[in-house]
Design a protein around this motif. Structure first.
Motif, PDB file in Angstrom:
ATOM      1  N   VAL A  76      -8.205  -9.029   4.175  1.00  0.00           N
ATOM      2  CA  VAL A  76      -6.776  -9.323   4.270  1.00  0.00           C
ATOM      3  C   VAL A  76      -6.328  -8.803   5.635  1.00  0.00           C
ATOM      4  O   VAL A  76      -6.310  -7.596   5.861  1.00  0.00           O
ATOM      5  CB  VAL A  76      -6.005  -8.636   3.118  1.00  0.00           C
ATOM      6  CG1 VAL A  76      -4.511  -8.793   3.322  1.00  0.00           C
ATOM      7  CG2 VAL A  76      -6.438  -9.201   1.779  1.00  0.00           C
TER       8      VAL A  76
ATOM      9  N   PRO B 259      -7.342  -4.547  10.774  1.00  0.00           N
ATOM     10  CA  PRO B 259      -6.395  -4.981   9.726  1.00  0.00           C
ATOM     11  C   PRO B 259      -5.126  -4.140   9.733  1.00  0.00           C
ATOM     12  O   PRO B 259      -5.149  -2.952  10.087  1.00  0.00           O
ATOM     13  CB  PRO B 259      -7.181  -4.772   8.428  1.00  0.00           C
ATOM     14  CG  PRO B 259      -8.609  -4.845   8.819  1.00  0.00           C
ATOM     15  CD  PRO B 259      -8.663  -4.206  10.179  1.00  0.00           C
TER      16      PRO B 259
ATOM     17  N   ILE C 206      -5.132   0.077  11.359  1.00  0.00           N
ATOM     18  CA  ILE C 206      -5.905   1.305  11.106  1.00  0.00           C
ATOM     19  C   ILE C 206      -6.024   2.106  12.404  1.00  0.00           C
ATOM     20  O   ILE C 206      -5.984   3.336  12.388  1.00  0.00           O
ATOM     21  CB  ILE C 206      -7.272   0.931  10.519  1.00  0.00           C
ATOM     22  CG1 ILE C 206      -7.066   0.271   9.159  1.00  0.00           C
ATOM     23  CG2 ILE C 206      -8.170   2.153  10.357  1.00  0.00           C
ATOM     24  CD1 ILE C 206      -8.193  -0.599   8.710  1.00  0.00           C
TER      25      ILE C 206
ATOM     26  N   ASN D  70       0.837  -1.215   0.000  1.00  0.00           N
ATOM     27  CA  ASN D  70       0.000   0.000   0.000  1.00  0.00           C
ATOM     28  C   ASN D  70       0.867   1.259   0.000  1.00  0.00           C
ATOM     29  O   ASN D  70       1.784   1.374   0.818  1.00  0.00           O
ATOM     30  CB  ASN D  70      -0.895   0.036   1.239  1.00  0.00           C
ATOM     31  CG  ASN D  70      -1.893  -1.104   1.264  1.00  0.00           C
ATOM     32  OD1 ASN D  70      -1.513  -2.269   1.139  1.00  0.00           O
ATOM     33  ND2 ASN D  70      -3.151  -0.784   1.411  1.00  0.00           N
TER      34      ASN D  70
ATOM     35  N   GLU E   6     -17.267   7.308   9.565  1.00  0.00           N
ATOM     36  CA  GLU E   6     -17.747   5.928   9.585  1.00  0.00           C
ATOM     37  C   GLU E   6     -16.757   5.030   8.862  1.00  0.00           C
ATOM     38  O   GLU E   6     -16.392   5.293   7.713  1.00  0.00           O
ATOM     39  CB  GLU E   6     -19.121   5.840   8.908  1.00  0.00           C
ATOM     40  CG  GLU E   6     -20.164   6.585   9.714  1.00  0.00           C
ATOM     41  CD  GLU E   6     -21.580   6.357   9.242  1.00  0.00           C
ATOM     42  OE1 GLU E   6     -21.808   5.502   8.361  1.00  0.00           O
ATOM     43  OE2 GLU E   6     -22.474   7.063   9.771  1.00  0.00           O
ATOM     44  N   LEU E   7     -16.324   3.992   9.566  1.00  0.00           N
ATOM     45  CA  LEU E   7     -15.321   3.084   9.001  1.00  0.00           C
ATOM     46  C   LEU E   7     -15.761   1.631   9.166  1.00  0.00           C
ATOM     47  O   LEU E   7     -16.680   1.340   9.927  1.00  0.00           O
ATOM     48  CB  LEU E   7     -13.977   3.282   9.713  1.00  0.00           C
ATOM     49  CG  LEU E   7     -13.297   4.642   9.546  1.00  0.00           C
ATOM     50  CD1 LEU E   7     -12.118   4.756  10.509  1.00  0.00           C
ATOM     51  CD2 LEU E   7     -12.817   4.840   8.109  1.00  0.00           C
TER      52      LEU E   7
ATOM     53  N   ARG F 262     -15.590  -6.019   4.325  1.00  0.00           N
ATOM     54  CA  ARG F 262     -15.468  -6.776   3.072  1.00  0.00           C
ATOM     55  C   ARG F 262     -15.849  -8.243   3.251  1.00  0.00           C
ATOM     56  O   ARG F 262     -15.644  -8.799   4.325  1.00  0.00           O
ATOM     57  CB  ARG F 262     -14.041  -6.657   2.555  1.00  0.00           C
ATOM     58  CG  ARG F 262     -13.798  -5.232   2.104  1.00  0.00           C
ATOM     59  CD  ARG F 262     -12.354  -4.896   1.974  1.00  0.00           C
ATOM     60  NE  ARG F 262     -12.257  -3.484   1.626  1.00  0.00           N
ATOM     61  CZ  ARG F 262     -11.140  -2.877   1.340  1.00  0.00           C
ATOM     62  NH1 ARG F 262     -10.008  -3.536   1.348  1.00  0.00           N
ATOM     63  NH2 ARG F 262     -11.139  -1.600   1.030  1.00  0.00           N
TER      64      ARG F 262
ATOM     65  N   ARG G 145      -1.587  -2.926   7.616  1.00  0.00           N
ATOM     66  CA  ARG G 145      -1.013  -2.733   6.289  1.00  0.00           C
ATOM     67  C   ARG G 145       0.404  -2.199   6.404  1.00  0.00           C
ATOM     68  O   ARG G 145       0.756  -1.523   7.369  1.00  0.00           O
ATOM     69  CB  ARG G 145      -1.845  -1.721   5.482  1.00  0.00           C
ATOM     70  CG  ARG G 145      -3.223  -2.208   5.068  1.00  0.00           C
ATOM     71  CD  ARG G 145      -3.151  -3.279   4.008  1.00  0.00           C
ATOM     72  NE  ARG G 145      -4.468  -3.743   3.580  1.00  0.00           N
ATOM     73  CZ  ARG G 145      -5.159  -4.718   4.181  1.00  0.00           C
ATOM     74  NH1 ARG G 145      -4.675  -5.321   5.236  1.00  0.00           N
ATOM     75  NH2 ARG G 145      -6.341  -5.092   3.712  1.00  0.00           N
TER      76      ARG G 145
END
Ligand code: GDP
Length: 329
Positions: A287, A219, A255, A182, A213-214, A283, A221
């Motif tokens: 991942v 996760p 995050i 990323n 809003e998330l 999702r 990265r």
């Protein structure tokens, strides 16, 4: 002086790469898609030195024409449906553009370059690894790690990756893939979590919105700065022999850690009251963790990222605070 043809010129990496190649004195052509593309004016204003050609990764004849017009020394294939979440909603279009588009571009090169002079860069991605436990190496994924993509985007990119390798082996083309983890920055689209956060935090600070809003916050990265990564793309096309390379920072962060730094930048130490979770941003397959091992790029290309994780969040926050201040009445 060299000439480059870039697909995906309207995207984040297209912008950074155009700047870099312009500094190096390249003549630059950019492929732009569709009638009245809304991004056309922005690209023309920001990169007046880029010559735009109308073509489409799904239309092979248009790519042949683009090759004939630009006569490039280097082709950078950055164009794609590049959003993992969106690819679940539109898997067919993702395959056509992100997957088969690579083959269309390679064939266009082969048809117009019988002497094999053109060098080709394919934008491969860490999403091809998928972050599953069984294939996760301790030091991070490298060029020989197993692939197990977890989204239509990752699967389509894996096709692009292998067809690039196949054309290199079959036709002796200088065709390489950069497996980029990323990479973010001030040009990132608002649909990606990093920019969504920095933009929202800036707006919260300025009183323009009251929460964000998330989806899932756990996760992890390997987030680097896109400006550093386009340097690596260019280096991959300047070698004696074509090969594939991972570009990554070698660090992974959640995050939540991104939120910590972003909110801290505006003097908010507890961000939880400002963040709501919305399943719409989760999702079907996630991942969990991505971590890259850039040793090969560092030792063989002499590439090294300059911006670290806190530096990345800070530069994005500074950009969005300045941008959003214009919206304060
Ligand atoms: P990706 O790594 O290419 O999928 O880049 P994204 O920035 O789209 O997503 C990074 C991670 O953030 C993924 O694990 C997402 O599931 C997670 N995430 C959590 N909330 C959001 C959100 O609101 N938008 C996006 N884009 N991702 C989110």
């Amino acid at each position: 002086m060299k000439t480059a043809l870039i697909t995906g010129i309207t995207g984040q990496d297209g912008g950074h790469l155009a700047q870099l190649l312009n500094e190096k004195g390249y003549t630059i052509y950019g492929i732009i898609r569709g009638q009245n593309n809304p991004r056309r004016k922005e690209v023309e204003a920001e990169f007046p030195y880029v010559k735009l050609i109308e073509a489409d990764l799904t239309d092979q004849s248009s790519l042949v024409r683009a090759m004939m017009e630009a006569k490039p020394d280097e082709v950078y294939n950055l164009g794609a449906i590049s959003h993992v979440g969106y690819s679940f909603k539109d898997p067919m279009v993702t395959m056509d553009i992100t997957g088969k588009g690579v083959l269309n571009m390679l064939e266009a090169i082969r048809l117009t370059d019988p002497e094999n002079k053109v060098r080709f860069y394919q934008a491969s991605t860490s999403e091809m690894y998928g972050g599953t436990d069984y294939n996760r190496p301790e030091k991070g994924y490298n060029e020989s790690s197993l692939f197990h993509p977890r989204s239509p985007y990752g699967v389509a990119k894996l096709y692009g990756h292998w067809i690039t390798k196949n054309y290199r082996e079959s036709y002796n083309m200088y065709a390489v893939s950069g497996i980029l983890f990323n990479h973010e920055g001030e040009r990132r689209g608002l649909e990606f979590v990093t920019r969504k956060i920095t933009n929202a935090v800036a707006r919260i600070k300025l009183g323009l919105q009251d929460h964000i809003e998330l989806g899932d916050l756990w996760p992890k990265r390997d987030w680097g700065y896109a400006g550093d990564y386009v340097q690596g793309m260019w280096l991959m096309l300047q070698q004696d022999t074509p090969d594939d390379y991972v570009l990554a920072t070698g660090e992974t962060h959640s995050i939540e850690e991104f939120l910590d730094i972003a909110f801290n930048e505006v003097g908010i130490s507890d961000w939880r009251p400002y963040v709501k979770q919305n399943p719409a941003f989760m999702r079907p397959a996630e991942v969990d963790l991505l971590l890259g091992d850039p040793t090969k790029a560092e030792t063989q290309l002499g590439w090294k990222r300059e911006v670290d994780f806190p530096g990345l969040v800070k530069l994005m926050m500074e950009h969005d605070l300045e941008l959003e201040a214009k919206n304060v009445k």
